[in-house]
Design a protein around this motif. Structure first.
Motif, mmCIF file in Angstrom:
data_model
loop_
_atom_site.group_PDB
_atom_site.id
_atom_site.type_symbol
_atom_site.label_atom_id
_atom_site.label_comp_id
_atom_site.label_asym_id
_atom_site.label_seq_id
_atom_site.Cartn_x
_atom_site.Cartn_y
_atom_site.Cartn_z
ATOM 1 N N GLN A 5 -4.226 -2.293 27.626
ATOM 2 C CA GLN A 5 -5.145 -1.848 26.313
ATOM 3 C C GLN A 5 -5.637 -2.812 25.889
ATOM 4 O O GLN A 5 -5.060 -3.851 25.751
ATOM 5 C CB GLN A 5 -4.132 -1.125 25.631
ATOM 6 N N LEU A 7 -7.069 -5.119 22.701
ATOM 7 C CA LEU A 7 -6.481 -5.516 21.490
ATOM 8 C C LEU A 7 -7.158 -6.681 20.878
ATOM 9 O O LEU A 7 -7.465 -7.695 21.300
ATOM 10 C CB LEU A 7 -4.946 -5.931 21.443
ATOM 11 N N LEU A 24 1.621 -10.635 23.394
ATOM 12 C CA LEU A 24 1.034 -9.258 23.411
ATOM 13 C C LEU A 24 0.468 -9.172 24.925
ATOM 14 O O LEU A 24 0.396 -8.084 25.733
ATOM 15 C CB LEU A 24 -0.520 -9.178 22.541
ATOM 16 N N PHE A 29 -1.264 -6.118 27.224
ATOM 17 C CA PHE A 29 -2.545 -6.065 26.484
ATOM 18 C C PHE A 29 -3.329 -6.925 26.806
ATOM 19 O O PHE A 29 -3.122 -8.084 27.185
ATOM 20 C CB PHE A 29 -2.236 -6.213 24.875
ATOM 21 N N GLN A 117 2.502 -0.392 19.519
ATOM 22 C CA GLN A 117 2.553 0.590 20.613
ATOM 23 C C GLN A 117 2.911 1.881 20.045
ATOM 24 O O GLN A 117 2.188 2.810 20.387
ATOM 25 C CB GLN A 117 3.986 0.212 21.371
#
Length: 129
Positions: A5, A7, A24, A29, A117
């Motif tokens: 994901q 970020l 992270l 991430f 999250q």
């Protein structure tokens, strides 16, 4: 193709930001770390992140303006405001401008990551409804 994901980490603290970026990334991430308002908005315009972690006090502006701008670029970007100068009025204003959550420094790394999250899970749940 990556399942990571994206970020956007906007923080000018040279100690906190690299440490948080590593934490992270270790949790899967794909982190884009920037230290200025201009760099954050440029990055978001190129590729809107799924989540953004935004500090409020920045060398070239204020994080509240970034929250509003990120929300305008992509209303689905989940934004978590993180600041060392927390105040109720600022928290309320950040939520009004589009932030999903608001945390004050110092914050435990595990709490921050859990908040990010949870924010992303909530967004997926809403999108599925």
């Amino acid at each position: 193709m990556s399942d990571a994901q994206s970020l956007l980490l906007l923080d000018d603290d040279d100690v906190f930001a690299p440490r948080m970026a590593r934490a992270l990334e270790a949790r899967g991430f794909e982190v884009t770390r920037v230290a200025t308002v201009e760099a954050a908005l440029d990055a978001a315009r190129r590729e809107s992140p799924e989540c953004a972690l935004v500090d409020l006090r920045l060398p070239d502006g204020h994080g509240l303006d970034v929250v509003a701008a990120l929300h305008a670029i992509d209303a689905t970007t989940r934004i978590v405001v993180l600041t060392g100068y927390g105040a109720i009025a600022t928290a309320v204003e950040s939520l009004k401008r589009g932030a999903a959550d608001y945390l004050t420094k110092p914050v435990d790394e595990k709490i921050l990551i859990a908040t990010i999250q949870d924010t992303l899970k909530e967004a997926k749940t809403r999108a599925a409804q």
